[in-house]
Design a protein around this motif. Structure first.
Motif, PDB file in Angstrom:
ATOM      1  N   GLN A 193       0.823  -1.213   0.000  1.00 20.54           N
ATOM      2  CA  GLN A 193       0.000   0.000   0.000  1.00 20.54           C
ATOM      3  C   GLN A 193       0.855   1.260   0.000  1.00 20.54           C
ATOM      4  OE1 GLN A 193      -3.511   1.017   0.354  1.00 20.54           O
ATOM      5  NE2 GLN A 193      -3.802  -0.892  -0.728  1.00 20.54           N
ATOM      6  N   GLN A 194       1.929   1.247   0.766  1.00 19.33           N
ATOM      7  CA  GLN A 194       2.777   2.440   0.834  1.00 19.33           C
ATOM      8  C   GLN A 194       3.507   2.706  -0.479  1.00 19.33           C
ATOM      9  OE1 GLN A 194       3.031  -0.247   2.845  1.00 19.33           O
ATOM     10  NE2 GLN A 194       5.156  -0.677   3.444  1.00 19.33           N
ATOM     11  N   GLU A 195       3.568   1.694  -1.354  1.00 18.78           N
ATOM     12  CA  GLU A 195       4.143   1.887  -2.685  1.00 18.78           C
ATOM     13  C   GLU A 195       3.069   2.288  -3.688  1.00 18.78           C
ATOM     14  OE1 GLU A 195       7.661  -1.520  -2.392  1.00 18.78           O
ATOM     15  OE2 GLU A 195       5.685  -2.038  -3.174  1.00 18.78           O
ATOM     16  N   LEU A 196       1.893   1.729  -3.512  1.00 20.13           N
ATOM     17  CA  LEU A 196       0.806   1.989  -4.452  1.00 20.13           C
ATOM     18  C   LEU A 196       0.352   3.450  -4.403  1.00 20.13           C
ATOM     19  CD1 LEU A 196      -1.369   1.018  -6.442  1.00 20.13           C
ATOM     20  CD2 LEU A 196      -2.763   0.341  -4.474  1.00 20.13           C
ATOM     21  N   LYS A 197       0.151   3.967  -3.204  1.00 19.38           N
ATOM     22  CA  LYS A 197      -0.427   5.306  -3.055  1.00 19.38           C
ATOM     23  C   LYS A 197       0.382   6.403  -3.741  1.00 19.38           C
ATOM     24  CE  LYS A 197      -2.836   4.253   1.273  1.00 19.38           C
ATOM     25  NZ  LYS A 197      -2.932   4.572   2.716  1.00 19.38           N
ATOM     26  N   PRO A 198       1.680   6.521  -3.486  1.00 20.40           N
ATOM     27  CA  PRO A 198       2.416   7.625  -4.116  1.00 20.40           C
ATOM     28  C   PRO A 198       2.514   7.498  -5.630  1.00 20.40           C
ATOM     29  CG  PRO A 198       3.919   6.162  -2.947  1.00 20.40           C
ATOM     30  CD  PRO A 198       2.535   5.762  -2.554  1.00 20.40           C
ATOM     31  N   ASN A 199       2.578   6.270  -6.137  1.00 16.93           N
ATOM     32  CA  ASN A 199       2.652   6.090  -7.585  1.00 16.93           C
ATOM     33  C   ASN A 199       1.320   6.425  -8.251  1.00 16.93           C
ATOM     34  OD1 ASN A 199       5.385   4.806  -8.541  1.00 16.93           O
ATOM     35  ND2 ASN A 199       4.923   3.848  -6.569  1.00 16.93           N
ATOM     36  N   LEU A 200       0.231   6.076  -7.585  1.00 17.34           N
ATOM     37  CA  LEU A 200      -1.086   6.421  -8.102  1.00 17.34           C
ATOM     38  C   LEU A 200      -1.283   7.941  -8.042  1.00 17.34           C
ATOM     39  CD1 LEU A 200      -3.589   5.064  -9.249  1.00 17.34           C
ATOM     40  CD2 LEU A 200      -4.478   4.823  -6.922  1.00 17.34           C
TER      41      LEU A 200
END
Length: 215
Positions: A193-200
């Motif tokens: 999740q901590q990787e998904l959010k900033p990339n999104l």
């Protein structure tokens, strides 16, 4: 719950009746989290709520009718997502913050309402206009607000006028909805999740402003 609540035959439900109706909806919501929508039966919902099928039918014509009630309430909550966009600045650090908060809002809303949203998506995909309208009610407000944001940036010369504001906004919202509905899938791919959010959020910011964010 606000306003008058009526039974199927048009009578106004009293406080006890409203509480019973809400309990039936709450029990149905719980069951949708663990059972396929079409496997849920009136007798099972009534039993879980500690009442009878006859009582269920006082308030709802069938399980689908009760599901639509839950979905409509969820859609009202979803309309609040527009507050993450309306009136926000997309310039400088404020733009990155707006993108992050929009992503967080979408992901959180979908996690909270995952079970009923799956039913809404299924009904919409099958061509049921009632479910389709509910889905669009959730997405339209955000899409319209993002469209306005892009148009405002265009009017100030900060976004290319050749960009279709509505097309870009609609594409971003469709992406957010699809990713939000697929969060468990990302985990199976090893995406945290901590990787998904900033990339999104990066994709959202690039789509709206055409620029890399200022963090």
């Amino acid at each position: 719950m606000t306003g008058q609540v009526r039974t199927v035959d048009g009578r106004v439900a009293g406080r006890r009746g409203q509480a019973t109706r809400q309990k039936l909806l709450d029990c149905l919501s719980d069951m949708l989290s663990s059972s396929p929508y079409r496997d849920v039966k009136v007798i099972d919902v009534a039993r879980k709520a500690g009442t009878s099928p006859a009582t269920f039918y006082q308030y709802f014509p069938d399980v689908e009718g009760a599901v639509l009630e839950i979905a409509e309430e969820m859609a009202k909550e979803g309309a609040n997502l527009t507050g993450l966009v309306a009136g926000r600045s997309w310039v400088g650090k404020s733009g990155w913050q707006a993108a992050e908060e929009l992503v967080e809002g979408f992901l959180s809303f979908w996690r909270k309402n995952d079970a009923i949203l799956r039913v809404v998506d299924l009904g919409a995909a099958e061509g049921d206009k009632r479910f389709y309208k509910i889905r669009m009610k959730i997405l339209n407000a955000v899409t319209n607000s993002l469209t306005d944001s892009i148009k405002e940036l265009q009017s100030k010369g900060k976004v290319d006028k050749d960009v279709s504001a509505a097309a870009m906004a609609g594409s971003l919202v469709a992406m957010l909805a699809a990713v939000a509905a697929h969060q468990k899938g990302f985990q199976s791919w090893g995406v945290k999740q901590q990787e998904l959010k900033p990339n999104l959020a990066l994709l959202v910011h690039l789509g709206i402003t055409g620029k890399k964010p200022t963090k």
